[in-house]
Design a protein around this motif. Structure first.
Motif, PDB file in Angstrom:
ATOM      1  N   ALA A 129      12.021  -7.431   4.046  1.00 23.04           N
ATOM      2  CA  ALA A 129      10.788  -8.065   3.589  1.00 23.04           C
ATOM      3  C   ALA A 129       9.624  -7.751   4.529  1.00 23.04           C
ATOM      4  O   ALA A 129       8.506  -7.448   4.077  1.00 23.04           O
ATOM      5  CB  ALA A 129      10.989  -9.579   3.494  1.00 23.04           C
ATOM      6  N   LEU A 130       9.869  -7.810   5.837  1.00 22.84           N
ATOM      7  CA  LEU A 130       8.804  -7.523   6.800  1.00 22.84           C
ATOM      8  C   LEU A 130       8.374  -6.065   6.725  1.00 22.84           C
ATOM      9  O   LEU A 130       7.169  -5.755   6.741  1.00 22.84           O
ATOM     10  CB  LEU A 130       9.286  -7.858   8.210  1.00 22.84           C
ATOM     11  N   ASP A 131       9.326  -5.166   6.610  1.00 21.07           N
ATOM     12  CA  ASP A 131       9.015  -3.739   6.518  1.00 21.07           C
ATOM     13  C   ASP A 131       8.194  -3.453   5.270  1.00 21.07           C
ATOM     14  O   ASP A 131       7.194  -2.716   5.318  1.00 21.07           O
ATOM     15  CB  ASP A 131      10.318  -2.938   6.514  1.00 21.07           C
ATOM     16  N   GLN A 132       8.583  -4.025   4.142  1.00 24.74           N
ATOM     17  CA  GLN A 132       7.845  -3.791   2.908  1.00 24.74           C
ATOM     18  C   GLN A 132       6.472  -4.454   2.938  1.00 24.74           C
ATOM     19  O   GLN A 132       5.510  -3.916   2.363  1.00 24.74           O
ATOM     20  CB  GLN A 132       8.658  -4.293   1.713  1.00 24.74           C
ATOM     21  N   ALA A 133       6.360  -5.597   3.608  1.00 26.76           N
ATOM     22  CA  ALA A 133       5.060  -6.265   3.707  1.00 26.76           C
ATOM     23  C   ALA A 133       4.079  -5.409   4.505  1.00 26.76           C
ATOM     24  O   ALA A 133       2.903  -5.267   4.130  1.00 26.76           O
ATOM     25  CB  ALA A 133       5.228  -7.630   4.366  1.00 26.76           C
ATOM     26  N   VAL A 134       4.547  -4.817   5.605  1.00 23.78           N
ATOM     27  CA  VAL A 134       3.685  -3.944   6.418  1.00 23.78           C
ATOM     28  C   VAL A 134       3.256  -2.724   5.609  1.00 23.78           C
ATOM     29  O   VAL A 134       2.069  -2.355   5.599  1.00 23.78           O
ATOM     30  CB  VAL A 134       4.426  -3.515   7.702  1.00 23.78           C
ATOM     31  N   GLU A 135       4.199  -2.104   4.919  1.00 26.78           N
ATOM     32  CA  GLU A 135       3.867  -0.920   4.133  1.00 26.78           C
ATOM     33  C   GLU A 135       2.943  -1.279   2.956  1.00 26.78           C
ATOM     34  O   GLU A 135       2.070  -0.479   2.587  1.00 26.78           O
ATOM     35  CB  GLU A 135       5.145  -0.256   3.625  1.00 26.78           C
ATOM     36  N   TYR A 136       3.121  -2.455   2.368  1.00 25.33           N
ATOM     37  CA  TYR A 136       2.271  -2.883   1.256  1.00 25.33           C
ATOM     38  C   TYR A 136       0.811  -3.028   1.707  1.00 25.33           C
ATOM     39  O   TYR A 136      -0.120  -2.557   1.044  1.00 25.33           O
ATOM     40  CB  TYR A 136       2.782  -4.199   0.693  1.00 25.33           C
ATOM     41  N   LEU A 137       0.612  -3.672   2.873  1.00 32.45           N
ATOM     42  CA  LEU A 137      -0.746  -3.856   3.386  1.00 32.45           C
ATOM     43  C   LEU A 137      -1.376  -2.513   3.748  1.00 32.45           C
ATOM     44  O   LEU A 137      -2.555  -2.276   3.453  1.00 32.45           O
ATOM     45  CB  LEU A 137      -0.712  -4.778   4.607  1.00 32.45           C
ATOM     46  N   ARG A 138      -0.604  -1.637   4.363  1.00 30.22           N
ATOM     47  CA  ARG A 138      -1.119  -0.298   4.696  1.00 30.22           C
ATOM     48  C   ARG A 138      -1.449   0.481   3.427  1.00 30.22           C
ATOM     49  O   ARG A 138      -2.445   1.224   3.379  1.00 30.22           O
ATOM     50  CB  ARG A 138      -0.089   0.459   5.535  1.00 30.22           C
ATOM     51  N   HIS A 139      -0.623   0.306   2.407  1.00 29.85           N
ATOM     52  CA  HIS A 139      -0.844   1.003   1.135  1.00 29.85           C
ATOM     53  C   HIS A 139      -2.173   0.556   0.514  1.00 29.85           C
ATOM     54  O   HIS A 139      -2.947   1.399   0.013  1.00 29.85           O
ATOM     55  CB  HIS A 139       0.313   0.711   0.189  1.00 29.85           C
ATOM     56  N   LYS A 140      -2.455  -0.730   0.526  1.00 24.00           N
ATOM     57  CA  LYS A 140      -3.682  -1.236  -0.067  1.00 24.00           C
ATOM     58  C   LYS A 140      -4.927  -0.747   0.675  1.00 24.00           C
ATOM     59  O   LYS A 140      -5.983  -0.526   0.067  1.00 24.00           O
ATOM     60  CB  LYS A 140      -3.655  -2.778  -0.080  1.00 24.00           C
ATOM     61  N   VAL A 141      -4.793  -0.570   1.997  1.00 24.74           N
ATOM     62  CA  VAL A 141      -5.937  -0.139   2.797  1.00 24.74           C
ATOM     63  C   VAL A 141      -6.113   1.380   2.766  1.00 24.74           C
ATOM     64  O   VAL A 141      -7.231   1.880   2.594  1.00 24.74           O
ATOM     65  CB  VAL A 141      -5.776  -0.626   4.257  1.00 24.74           C
ATOM     66  N   LEU A 142      -5.019   2.114   2.907  1.00 25.64           N
ATOM     67  CA  LEU A 142      -5.092   3.571   3.052  1.00 25.64           C
ATOM     68  C   LEU A 142      -5.100   4.321   1.724  1.00 25.64           C
ATOM     69  O   LEU A 142      -5.569   5.460   1.669  1.00 25.64           O
ATOM     70  CB  LEU A 142      -3.913   4.068   3.906  1.00 25.64           C
ATOM     71  N   CYS A 143      -4.585   3.703   0.676  1.00 21.93           N
ATOM     72  CA  CYS A 143      -4.494   4.402  -0.610  1.00 21.93           C
ATOM     73  C   CYS A 143      -5.088   3.538  -1.732  1.00 21.93           C
ATOM     74  O   CYS A 143      -4.373   3.099  -2.654  1.00 21.93           O
ATOM     75  CB  CYS A 143      -3.044   4.754  -0.934  1.00 21.93           C
ATOM     76  N   PRO A 144      -6.392   3.251  -1.683  1.00 26.10           N
ATOM     77  CA  PRO A 144      -6.998   2.377  -2.702  1.00 26.10           C
ATOM     78  C   PRO A 144      -7.027   2.988  -4.104  1.00 26.10           C
ATOM     79  O   PRO A 144      -7.167   2.268  -5.092  1.00 26.10           O
ATOM     80  CB  PRO A 144      -8.419   2.155  -2.161  1.00 26.10           C
ATOM     81  N   ASP A 145      -6.921   4.315  -4.195  1.00 28.41           N
ATOM     82  CA  ASP A 145      -6.998   4.988  -5.498  1.00 28.41           C
ATOM     83  C   ASP A 145      -5.625   5.153  -6.156  1.00 28.41           C
ATOM     84  O   ASP A 145      -5.527   5.778  -7.210  1.00 28.41           O
ATOM     85  CB  ASP A 145      -7.648   6.368  -5.335  1.00 28.41           C
ATOM     86  N   TRP A 146      -4.612   4.629  -5.575  1.00 29.99           N
ATOM     87  CA  TRP A 146      -3.252   4.744  -6.109  1.00 29.99           C
ATOM     88  C   TRP A 146      -3.174   4.014  -7.446  1.00 29.99           C
ATOM     89  O   TRP A 146      -3.541   2.841  -7.547  1.00 29.99           O
ATOM     90  CB  TRP A 146      -2.265   4.161  -5.111  1.00 29.99           C
ATOM     91  N   GLN A 147      -2.688   4.677  -8.486  1.00 32.24           N
ATOM     92  CA  GLN A 147      -2.650   4.112  -9.831  1.00 32.24           C
ATOM     93  C   GLN A 147      -1.255   3.638 -10.235  1.00 32.24           C
ATOM     94  O   GLN A 147      -1.131   2.746 -11.073  1.00 32.24           O
ATOM     95  CB  GLN A 147      -3.151   5.159 -10.844  1.00 32.24           C
TER      96      GLN A 147
END
Length: 294
Positions: free
Chosen positions: A91-109
């Motif tokens: 859960a912690l690993d996925q939470a970190v990656e989720y937050l990074r994903h939202k910041v670094l890849c805003p155009d992800w569809q």
């Protein structure tokens, strides 16, 4: 490795074992002991810090903070350690990656949740896929440390909370009668004395923490249990220059001796610490010291 180890078949028994025990994989086995000691050295103070904050929150005069402290203690202590470790790390690993994903890849569809898969962009991976191996191992290790600290911090919070309640209330009232504020009473009277009452429970918790270190194996970290299983299993000449039968019993016997010796040293150190803390205190330990000196 020694030069004469290049042809193990010509070696005598002692030389064969000296070469066998100095192979690269055995060096990884020895490094794994350092990982265990490092885990304990980092986790113990961090868990104690979580425990102290949890105990302070549980006895807070602010109701929401008090509820938060008691909920933390109750939930973590009520969940089996293995289940919490396996769930929390993921859960912690996925939470970190989720937050990074939202910041670094805003155009992800595409959706992040695709059935049972958790898919984020490559830039959000922790660590990055092209990162050196030591970064992957370091990241996994500190995830494990944080998880251990959360779990054992809840147990430490319960012990420290009990230690705080064991300090005679009359001493706190006397301190306030002399003009001390609530904060001064807490730090100058309650905290110094609570350690005497909490140390037996914390000592037991330290022993449990030592015995819990093999759970690193479940978290995917190559610890001493992992290497003992790998090295002790049957090896044939097809895969190694040092073939042998099933030696797992001997490797795990070595681990047993290591843990027994480590816990024995811990008992001696904790006993001396307890004697020092109870010196001059109005406790059973302090009374025993006064009688022995009389």
């Amino acid at each position: 490795m020694f030069s004469y180890c290049s042809d193990p078949e010509t070696l005598g028994t002692f030389a064969w074992f000296s070469c066998y025990l100095t192979t690269g994989v055995h060096m990884s086995f020895y490094v794994a002991f350092f990982k265990v000691l490092l885990l304990l050295a980092i986790t113990a103070p961090v868990a104690l810090g979580f425990g102290f904050l949890g105990a302070m929150a549980a006895r807070s005069r602010v109701a929401p903070l008090r509820w938060l402290g008691k909920i933390y203690i109750a939930i973590v202590r009520g969940v089996p350690d293995i289940a919490f470790f396996l769930f929390f790390v993921i859960a912690l690993d996925q939470a970190v990656e989720y937050l990074r994903h939202k910041v670094l890849c805003p155009d992800w569809q595409e959706p992040i949740r695709q059935g049972s898969d958790f898919v984020v962009c490559q830039a959000a991976k922790m660590p990055l896929g092209n990162a050196p191996q030591y970064l992957h191992e370091t990241y996994g290790f500190f995830l494990a440390v944080f998880t251990f600290a959360i779990v054992f911090g809840a147990f430490a919070a319960n012990v420290l909370f009990g230690g705080m309640r064991a300090v005679p209330n009359a001493q706190l009232e006397t301190a306030e009668a002399y003009g001390m504020t609530h904060r001064q009473t807490f730090w100058r009277v309650l905290v110094p004395q609570m350690w005497v009452f909490a140390l037996p429970g914390l000592s037991n918790l330290w022993m449990v923490l030592i015995k819990a270190t093999p759970l690193l194996f479940l978290l995917g970290i190559e610890d001493i249990v992992y290497w003992a299983r790998e090295l002790g299993g049957t090896k044939t000449s097809k895969f190694t220059n040092y073939p042998h039968g099933d030696w797992r019993m001997w490797y795990f016997l070595f681990l047993l001796i290591f843990y027994l010796a480590f816990t024995r040293v811990s008992e001696i150190v904790l006993e001396r610490l307890m004697q020092r803390l109870t010196h001059g205190q109005a406790t059973a330990g302090g009374e025993a010291q006064r009688k022995a000196a009389a």
